[in-house]
Structures are given as C-alpha cells and as structure tokens.
Design an enzyme around this catalytic site. Structure first.
Site, short mmCIF file in Angstrom:
data_model
loop_
_atom_site.label_atom_id
_atom_site.label_comp_id
_atom_site.label_asym_id
_atom_site.label_seq_id
_atom_site.Cartn_x
_atom_site.Cartn_y
_atom_site.Cartn_z
N HIS A 520 -81.16 -14.76 -41.49
CA HIS A 520 -80.98 -14.96 -42.93
C HIS A 520 -82.25 -15.53 -43.57
O HIS A 520 -82.77 -15.00 -44.55
CB HIS A 520 -79.79 -15.91 -43.14
CG HIS A 520 -79.58 -16.33 -44.56
ND1 HIS A 520 -78.56 -15.82 -45.33
CD2 HIS A 520 -80.26 -17.18 -45.36
CE1 HIS A 520 -78.63 -16.35 -46.54
NE2 HIS A 520 -79.65 -17.19 -46.59
N GLU A 521 -82.73 -16.62 -42.98
CA GLU A 521 -83.91 -17.26 -43.56
C GLU A 521 -85.13 -16.35 -43.46
O GLU A 521 -85.99 -16.34 -44.35
CB GLU A 521 -84.19 -18.60 -42.88
CG GLU A 521 -83.07 -19.62 -43.01
CD GLU A 521 -82.65 -19.88 -44.45
OE1 GLU A 521 -83.47 -19.67 -45.37
OE2 GLU A 521 -81.49 -20.28 -44.67
N HIS A 524 -85.30 -14.19 -46.41
CA HIS A 524 -85.99 -14.81 -47.56
C HIS A 524 -87.51 -14.63 -47.40
O HIS A 524 -88.20 -14.28 -48.36
CB HIS A 524 -85.68 -16.30 -47.64
CG HIS A 524 -84.32 -16.62 -48.18
ND1 HIS A 524 -83.86 -16.13 -49.37
CD2 HIS A 524 -83.33 -17.41 -47.69
CE1 HIS A 524 -82.63 -16.61 -49.60
NE2 HIS A 524 -82.29 -17.37 -48.60
N HIS A 527 -88.56 -11.27 -48.17
CA HIS A 527 -88.50 -11.07 -49.63
C HIS A 527 -89.78 -11.59 -50.29
O HIS A 527 -90.33 -10.97 -51.18
CB HIS A 527 -87.26 -11.78 -50.16
CG HIS A 527 -86.78 -11.27 -51.49
ND1 HIS A 527 -85.72 -11.81 -52.15
CD2 HIS A 527 -87.22 -10.26 -52.29
CE1 HIS A 527 -85.53 -11.17 -53.30
NE2 HIS A 527 -86.43 -10.24 -53.41
ZN LIG Z 1 -80.43 -18.29 -48.22
#
Ligand SMILES: [Zn+2]
Length: 745
Positions: A520-521, A524, A527
């Site tokens: 998940h991180e 980021h 992104h």
């Molecule tokens: Zn997050």
C-alpha cells in the site's frame, strides 16, 4: 507556496500518530532564487542559510539530497522562523508587483516561492514522524501557533488574493493550457475556502480560530501519545500463554529496553494490542490491554481529550459559518471527489447493513466455538480477535504464523520492485552505501530509473523498523516532487513502517496484513514517482481519491507472479503452497463484518460530528448515542474511538474525510476488476498503460472523476466492493441501476 498554504495541516498531520497517511510533499527548490533578491538581503540571508544546515540548499548526488546527517533539533526553530519570514517576504514582493497580474508574475511566482520552508519541513517531518523526542515536541509546541499565524498571513494577504482573483477571473479568456487553468483554480480555491474573501472583523476572527485550532490539534495528538507511552503493561513469564514466540521475544527485548529485564512489555499501541488480543489465552489481561488501548485520550486528568474535542468542533463550525457554509463537512467536501456529505453518507449507508449483518454471523460462529470449548462466556470486544483467530483456524484452517513463514520483508521488497518494473517500467537499484545521507542507520536508499531508457527518475528511501520516538503505523512521504516548470526535478520519495527487527542474521517475517500495508505505502511512493505534472500544486492529493492508487497496489501481493517468485519459505525457499494461497484468498473475505463495521463506525461518527450543531456537545455522549442510533453491535468498537481519533482531531487532514478510505475502496475494487477481466490479468500491458497514464501520472492535474472515467470508460460502481467483501450486492441496485460513486457534473 503550496507548502506555505498547507503548512498548518502538514504540521498537525505529522503529529498524528494514527493510520496510514500520505504526508504532504515538497515544492522544488528554485536554483535562481538568490538572483532575484536585493544584494543586502541576499548577504544577510546567505550567512543565515550557510550557518543553519536545515536551510541550506541540498547538495550532493541526484540533484541534491537532504542533509539528514546534519539534523539538530536546536537548529529547527531558527530555521523555521527564518524560512517563514523569507517566504512572507517573497509573497509580499509578488503582491506588490505594479504590473497587472498574470499567470507568470503571480501564479508561477507563488509556485516558485518558499523553497527554504520546503526544505525545513522535510526535516520537521522526520522529527515529527520518524525521530520524535521530548526536545522536538517542545519546539513543535512553540512553532504550532507561529505556523498558524504564518499561514493566516498568506491567506489574509488581500493584495495577493486580489491578484490571484484577477488571474482566476480572466482564466477562460487567457490562453492558459489545461494544467495552468487547473493550478489557478486550485490556488484560488485554497484562498477562497480559507477565508480570503472575508473582510474586517470576520477576517480577524477567522485567523484567531485557526491559531487556536492549531494549538488544540497538537495538544490532542500529544495527549494520545502520552497515553500510548504511559500505559505499558509489564508481564511475567507465566502470563504469556498463547502468544507466538516472535511476539514474546519482541516483548522481552522491549522490556529490557525499558529497564525491566526478565519481564515482557506490552505497549499501548496498535502493533502490540492487535496481536496480543488475537493470541493471548488470558481473558483478564485481554480485557486490560483492550481497555488501555481504547481509553487513550479518555482517562480523565491532564491527557483527556474530551474538552479539546468539544472546543475543536465548535471552532470548526464557527469558522465555516463565516464562509457561509451550514456545517464543517459541507465546506470540507466541496473539493473532494464525493463533493457533498450526502454523497459520502449515501455510500456508507449502502454498505453498513450488510456489514452489521455479517458481524452477527461472525459472533454466532465465535460464540458457538466458545460454548463448545466450555468457556462459559459471552463474546465481548476483547474476545473478538481471539475467537476470530480460532474460527479462522477451524473454518479456514489458516494459521497466521504459518503464512508468515513465507512473508520475508526483503523478498516482499523485491516483489514490489518487480511489480513496479512490470507496470511502471521502473527499475530500483541500491545506491552506494553512504552516498546519500540518512537520518538513521536502518534507512536504506534506492535509485529509481526508467527500465528502457535508463533515465533517472528519483530516489526511494525506506525506513522499515520500529523504534522509540517513531510514530506507529506505516506511511509514505516525499522530500521533493516532480515538476517541470523550472526545469525537470527528480522525486525523493520515502516509505516508513514499523516492522519488528529480527534477530541478527534472521529474516524479518511479517503478517499478511503488514505485507499488504507494505505494498500500500509503496503504491503512494509510485504515485509520487510516476508524476508527470508541471506545477507543484498539481502534486497535491484529493483526500478521498489519493488512497485509491495505494490501495489498488495491494492487489498485486496476491498475483501468481509474486506468489511464485517472492512468497517463499524463509528456511526451505519453497514457494507458498497453492492450497495455502487458496486459503488466504478465501480467508480474505473472513472477518469482513468486523473490519468493515469498525471502520464504518469511525467514518460515520466522523461525518455526524462534522454535520451536527456543536453547541454544548459532549463528545462522549455524542459518540455513544450516534452508535446506538446506528445499531452498532455490542461486540466491537470503533476502529478509532473519538478521544484518540487522530485522523480527524490531530489536524484536519481526514476530518469529515475518514469516509475517504471506503470511497477509495470502491474505486479500488472496481479498478481491480478491470485487470481481472483483462486478457493479461494484473500484468496486462494495455490496462497497465491506462493505469499509469490516467490514474497515476496526472496526480491532481485532472479532475479525479474524469480521470477515472478515462481509465474505466465509465463511473465506478459499488458491486465490486460488495463482492470483494463477500457481501450480497443489493438486487435492486445491480446491473444498470447499481450505485455509482462518481459525481456526474
Ligand atoms: Zn495510504
């Protein structure tokens, strides 16, 4: 500039010790900055900058990197004060420009300003999140009101606002490109939404409120931290029944660190509480640990947060009333993808009944198991995780500890690099040890390049392990973001986790949940790294959208390519057995009643708090009554109870915005189905192309609803989410009439 406008929320969000959050980014430094200054100022400035490492230009390889090896808390306050003053000076110069306002002399200059402040904030963020100390917290407390008043000075600079407004009013008639127009709109809205249109007394009151809120947010966060630090439970060796060996070892090491060698320390944080409640056979101790954790900020005395919450709610309401809004949530959601509190509530209420119904089934399963064991108990909140684990073993035959043997931290990191290579065409290579300064020896750095062209894209810092002074949870941040308006900048991104270090030479084994969070991180970070925007402001996140990209990345953990090559046993090197993977996939729907209900309860209470009349509000009573009205099951509590709900009260990052995770979940499930349906599955090159092009690279340069439609060819629908959680898709809403979440405008 973006940093200045969001300084307050950054500072507060950084202090929050809760959940995953993408902290704010950095605007690029402008190399020609010094040249535009009067020489006298430049000399004075030069000497301050030279003597304070937190202000100094970043030097060294990769376009310059933060001097994390030169950080000293005593430099922070003077650096921050200087950087704020410098930024205000730049802004005054922009506001006082006698030429008519244009994009170039107003908006672009604002985007360029604040380089020193951005640099100081990179260090500030490290202290706030990775390396906190009593010394830092004292400085932080002193700086909070100063940052608030600094922010107010920019927002309330009427000459500046009039120039921004002039560019904004003329935007359709000017020959601005789409990105420039969006920057103008985003900046104008930041002013308008934050009181720039106010005059006289209202304007003064607005600034006063902000100042007071900043103090309250910091106090709230520090109270939670104090209760996390103040309630460590020390156990004897005869109180460890049921606890896994790895947990016991970590607890022993922690106790020794805290001067209680021979005992076992259970800290009052999620990373201790969760496994303890899952495994401890001792019901009385479970109740104690549960009570400590869910009473944080609610213990009476000097660290109690109830009065602070009541004041925060009142001030927030008063502030948005000055701007003509009915309530805080209405103001907050106007620039979110959801647009209105009603749209957000509609989504949550569509899912809530199915979640609660599933809790009933889960409790029935657990109660039956407890009865069979002759436990002679009624399931209470401190029993939920414990019996859920037993049901999981009985029904799904899935032992979390067995799964862990296949989840090695280093292999997971390699798996993430593989996924980034396939989807983004990125390559990660370790930088030479010592070539890039780090703030702790555990931090490692990789260079990110384009796989085909070899072009340098940026750096990725990883700070993987828990330690004293580091906030709990996992998060991503960046020290510099991608822009091109003053020459292309590279991205300095980072991921931060709280894995427990293994014994020397032993691999670090993590749970399936922690592995998902790691992905998940990393989502980021990807992104940040994939950004192709021109202006810093366009790197900003839209709160109910920005979690989507990272949540989507979690899906690659359970793809065949990752499973076969990276999820291998730490001793034998054998890939995780197919049968175990099938069980994991089946088990992913398990306990969704608990997970969805505890989350939604927090999200609904957040929205109710921020749409209610705050006059005379008693937070404790309000929480109780709201949950009662919702029909909250007795067997569990909110994921974050109000008195320690840092997401919404340590700052304003997630206030009236906690729903955003589920909003993003709907997008995630729906987007994942796009891959699942594609010929090449999760590595389908065509869908991957669209993913990068429409959902990652534009950041906030394109309206999220439009970006999603460009990716999927339609709005997102909630059916995929209901299927993912094993909930029935409401029949009347299936097919064409299925609830969609994008706003049609
Ligand atoms: Zn997050």
């Amino acid at each position: 500039m973006r940093q200045s406008l969001i300084a307050l929320s950054v500072a507060a969000a950084m202090a929050a010790a809760a959940g995953c959050s993408k902290e704010a980014a950095q605007a690029p430094s402008a190399d020609d900055k010094m040249q535009v200054q009067a020489s006298a100022t430049a000399d004075a400035k030069g000497s301050v900058v030279a003597s304070n490492p937190l202000l100094a230009e970043w030097t060294g390889p990769y376009g310059g990197v933060p001097a994390f090896d030169k950080m000293r808390v005593e430099d922070l306050k003077p650096a921050m004060e200087f950087a704020m003053a410098e930024n205000l000076r730049e802004i005054d110069a922009i506001a006082a420009n006698p030429e008519p306002a244009t994009f170039a002399n107003t908006i672009a200059e604002l985007e360029r300003s604040g380089a020193e402040l951005d640099r100081v904030f990179s260090y500030y963020g490290i202290w706030a999140a990775n390396m906190s100390s009593p010394e830092f917290r004292e400085v932080q407390g002193e700086l909070a009101p100063k940052l608030a008043s600094f922010q107010s000075k920019i927002i309330q600079n009427d000459a500046l606002f009039q120039r921004v407004k002039a560019v904004y009013d003329a935007r359709e008639a000017s020959d601005l490109d789409a990105e420039q127009k969006r920057v103008v709109e985003l900046i104008y809205n930041q002013f308008a939404n934050n009181g720039a249109t106010l005059k006289g007394e209202a304007k003064e009151r607005y600034a006063e409120i902000n100042k007071r809120l900043a103090e309250l947010h910091t106090k709230f966060a520090n109270n939670v931290l104090a209760d996390e630090e103040g309630y460590t439970l020390f156990l004897r060796s005869d109180q460890l029944s049921g606890l896994p060996e790895s947990f016991v070892n970590a607890a022993a090491a922690l106790a020794e660190e805290k001067g209680q060698k021979g005992n076992y320390a259970i800290t009052n944080t999620r990373s201790s509480m969760d496994p303890f409640l899952t495994y401890s056979d001792n019901r009385e101790l479970r109740e104690k640990v549960w009570n400590n954790y869910y009473s944080r900020g609610d213990n009476g005395g000097e660290h109690d947060n109830n009065a602070i919450i009541a004041e925060i709610l009142k001030l927030r309401d008063e502030r948005v009333e000055l701007l003509g809004f009915d309530n805080y949530a209405q103001w907050r959601l106007q620039d979110r993808m959801a647009k209105t509190p009603e749209r957000a509530m509609e989504l949550m209420e569509a899912v809530w009944p199915a979640a609660v119904a599933r809790v009933e089934e889960e409790v029935a399963d657990m109660q039956a198991l407890a009865d069979e064991e002759g436990a002679d108990i009624t399931i209470k909140p401190w029993d939920y995780r414990y019996y859920a684990e037993k049901v999981r073993k009985a029904k799904y035959d899935l032992n979390s500890d067995e799964v862990k043997q296949y989840l090695q931290l280093d292999k997971l990191r390699e798996a993430m690099f593989y996924v980034a290579g396939e989807l983004f065409n990125f390559e990660f290579s370790p930088v030479e040890e010592g070539s890039v300064p780090v703030f702790h020896e555990d931090v490692k750095v990789w260079e990110v390049t384009d796989k085909t062209s070899g072009e340098h894209i940026g750096l990725w810092y990883l700070d993987p392990f828990a330690r004293a002074g580091k906030r709990s949870g996992a998060w991503a941040t960046m020290y510099r973001d991608h822009t091109t308006f003053d020459g292309k900048t590279n991205v300095l991104s980072s991921n931060n986790s709280n894995f427990i270090k293994g014994a020397p030479g032993e691999p670090v084994l993590v749970s399936w949940d922690d592995a998902s969070t790691f992905f998940h991180e990393f989502g980021h970070a990807l992104h940040f790294l994939a950004s192709n925007v021109t202006y810093p402001t366009l790197n900003g996140g839209v709160r109910d959208y920005t979690e989507f990209q990272s949540q989507l990345l979690e899906r690659w953990l359970s793809t065949d390519e990752v499973i076969d090559n990276y999820l291998v046993h730490y001793k034998t090197g054998e890939p995780i057995p197919e049968a175990l993977v099938a069980k994991i996939k089946k088990a992913s729907k398990f306990n969704q009643g608990f997970a969805t209900t505890e989350y939604l309860a927090s999200a609904l209470v957040d929205m109710k708090f921020h749409t209610a009349d705050p006059e005379g509000i008693d937070p404790d009573k309000f929480e109780r009554e709201t949950l009662e009205k919702l029909g909250m099951p007795d067997e569990l509590v909110m994921r974050h109870r109000t008195p320690h709900f840092g997401h919404i009260f340590s700052g304003e990052g997630y206030s009236a915005g906690y729903y955003g995770y589920m909003w993003a979940d709907v997008l995630t499930s729906d987007a994942a189905e796009a891959f699942a349906e594609a010929e090449g599955g999760f590595y389908d090159p065509e869908v991957a192309d669209k993913l990068v092009k429409h959902l990652f690279a534009p950041r906030n340069a394109v309206d999220p609803a439009d970006a999603y439609r460009a990716f999927r060819g339609r709005d997102a629908q909630i059916g995929a989410l209901m299927r993912d959680r094993g909930f029935p898709v409401p029949e009347e809403k299936s097919e064409a009439k299925e609830t969609t979440i994008a706003v049609k405008d």
